[in-house]
Design a protein around this motif. Structure first.
Motif, PDB file in Angstrom:
ATOM      1  N   GLY A 120       0.829  -1.189   0.000  1.00 18.01           N
ATOM      2  CA  GLY A 120       0.000   0.000   0.000  1.00 18.01           C
ATOM      3  C   GLY A 120       0.871   1.249   0.000  1.00 18.01           C
ATOM      4  N   ALA A 141      -0.213  -2.086  -4.866  1.00 21.16           N
ATOM      5  CA  ALA A 141      -1.558  -2.592  -5.153  1.00 21.16           C
ATOM      6  C   ALA A 141      -2.663  -1.823  -4.456  1.00 21.16           C
ATOM      7  CB  ALA A 141      -1.645  -4.070  -4.749  1.00 21.16           C
ATOM      8  N   ALA A 142      -2.306  -0.860  -3.594  1.00 18.35           N
ATOM      9  CA  ALA A 142      -3.323  -0.124  -2.830  1.00 18.35           C
ATOM     10  C   ALA A 142      -2.897   1.327  -2.675  1.00 18.35           C
ATOM     11  CB  ALA A 142      -3.552  -0.777  -1.473  1.00 18.35           C
ATOM     12  N   ARG A 175      -3.096   0.521 -15.212  1.00 19.47           N
ATOM     13  CA  ARG A 175      -3.200  -0.254 -13.981  1.00 19.47           C
ATOM     14  C   ARG A 175      -4.634  -0.281 -13.467  1.00 19.47           C
ATOM     15  NH1 ARG A 175       0.242  -0.988  -9.709  1.00 19.47           N
ATOM     16  NH2 ARG A 175      -1.228  -2.708  -9.528  1.00 19.47           N
ATOM     17  N   CYS A 180      -6.693  -2.303 -10.605  1.00 21.28           N
ATOM     18  CA  CYS A 180      -6.131  -1.698  -9.398  1.00 21.28           C
ATOM     19  C   CYS A 180      -6.791  -0.340  -9.156  1.00 21.28           C
ATOM     20  CB  CYS A 180      -4.623  -1.520  -9.527  1.00 21.28           C
ATOM     21  SG  CYS A 180      -3.859  -0.750  -8.074  1.00 21.28           S
ATOM     22  N   PHE A 236      -9.766  -0.178   2.714  1.00 20.11           N
ATOM     23  CA  PHE A 236      -9.201  -0.281   1.364  1.00 20.11           C
ATOM     24  C   PHE A 236      -7.907  -1.084   1.374  1.00 20.11           C
ATOM     25  CE2 PHE A 236      -6.538   1.653  -2.052  1.00 20.11           C
ATOM     26  CZ  PHE A 236      -7.312   1.290  -3.146  1.00 20.11           C
ATOM     27  N   LEU A 237      -7.017  -0.779   2.313  1.00 22.23           N
ATOM     28  CA  LEU A 237      -5.758  -1.511   2.406  1.00 22.23           C
ATOM     29  C   LEU A 237      -5.999  -2.985   2.694  1.00 22.23           C
ATOM     30  CD1 LEU A 237      -3.670   1.058   4.497  1.00 22.23           C
ATOM     31  CD2 LEU A 237      -3.446   0.600   2.044  1.00 22.23           C
ATOM     32  N   GLU A 239      -8.735  -4.736   1.987  1.00 27.40           N
ATOM     33  CA  GLU A 239      -9.333  -5.342   0.790  1.00 27.40           C
ATOM     34  C   GLU A 239      -8.279  -5.657  -0.260  1.00 27.40           C
ATOM     35  OE1 GLU A 239     -11.610  -3.747  -3.181  1.00 27.40           O
ATOM     36  OE2 GLU A 239     -11.980  -2.675  -1.306  1.00 27.40           O
ATOM     37  N   ARG A 240      -7.383  -4.710  -0.475  1.00 22.67           N
ATOM     38  CA  ARG A 240      -6.415  -4.842  -1.565  1.00 22.67           C
ATOM     39  C   ARG A 240      -5.210  -5.714  -1.210  1.00 22.67           C
ATOM     40  NH1 ARG A 240      -7.371  -4.801  -6.144  1.00 22.67           N
ATOM     41  NH2 ARG A 240      -5.294  -4.038  -6.708  1.00 22.67           N
ATOM     42  N   LEU A 241      -4.781  -5.676   0.046  1.00 23.32           N
ATOM     43  CA  LEU A 241      -3.550  -6.363   0.419  1.00 23.32           C
ATOM     44  C   LEU A 241      -3.789  -7.697   1.100  1.00 23.32           C
ATOM     45  CD1 LEU A 241      -1.538  -3.301   1.764  1.00 23.32           C
ATOM     46  CD2 LEU A 241      -1.652  -4.183  -0.579  1.00 23.32           C
TER      47      LEU A 241
END
Length: 250
Positions: A120, A141-142, A175, A180, A236-237, A239-241
């Protein structure tokens, strides 16, 4: 106890730059970039919140004081360096910050250390747009853009500029098209963000997720910390990581 006392200090050198870093936590990696006037207690406190949420956080120290409360004149003291330093851009449009390569290298190193789905990147105010520059590297990715204030919004062109060169903007769009998303957080009445959220909505479409808070505040995650902003960033972090990677020995 000083806020950084329990953080592991290091130095990262890459792309012609070297800056101190502070690291703490376990789990997926997140690079948190401080705002002006420096790496204040409030920025460190936000980093601590992410550590408590299950992330390995790295705080680069670019300018200004570290490990201190915000001081009234500190921003004025560091401004001349920000204006003349070769590593940053303050008013130029259509240009990616020169320190982007260093930040991408830091993200790659962090990811190599902790693994997971990616890293992130949280930028705030002066560094708000840096998260966009970092996501050119697929390891990021975040990306989180919090109250991006550079270039200084003097006139409509600078107010709309998102701090990326043409090639990097195209890479960011690609991206986002590949899946992303970008999270943006600001107070609606914050003049320093100009019209950058409108630009990002136009160029990134649904891939740009906006959290806009009522009121005239500025520092969504620190001085005028809003719980909805912090909650959105943590979600968000996460969810993405994803969760922390499981080591082979466990």
């Amino acid at each position: 106890m000083a806020p950084l006392e329990d953080w592991q200090r290091g130095t990262h050198a890459a792309d012609g730059f070297a800056y101190p870093t502070y690291r703490r936590g376990t789990g997926p990696g997140v690079v948190v970039m401080h705002e002006s006037p420096g790496l204040t207690h409030e920025v460190v406190a936000f980093g601590e919140e992410l550590v408590a949420a299950g992330f390995t956080v790295v705080l680069p120290h670019f300018f200004g004081a570290a490990d201190e409360d915000p001081r009234r004149l500190e921003a004025a003291r560091v401004l001349p360096r920000l204006c003349v330093g070769r590593e940053f851009t303050v008013v130029a449009t259509g240009r990616t910050t020169p320190v982007a390569g260093w930040l991408r290298s830091l993200a790659r190193q962090l990811h190599a250390d902790v693994g997971g789905a990616g890293v992130g990147a949280v930028g705030m105010c002066f560094t708000g747009g840096f998260a966009l520059a970092m996501m050119v590297d697929p390891v990021v990715a975040a990306p989180v853009v919090a109250q991006p204030a550079v270039p200084v919004p003097l006139g409509p062109r600078r107010a709309a500029d998102v701090g990326l060169g043409t090639d990097d903007l195209l890479a960011v769009q690609e991206r986002v098209r590949a899946g992303c998303p970008v999270l943006g957080v600001r107070y609606r009445e914050d003049w320093s963000t100009g019209t950058r959220f409108e630009t990002l909505a136009e160029v990134l479409g649904d891939g740009f997720r906006r959290v806009e808070l009522d009121g005239p505040g500025h520092a969504t995650l620190t001085a005028e910390r809003h719980p909805d902003a912090v909650e959105a960033v943590v979600a968000f972090l996460t969810e993405r990581l994803g969760p922390a990677p499981v080591s082979p020995s466990s």
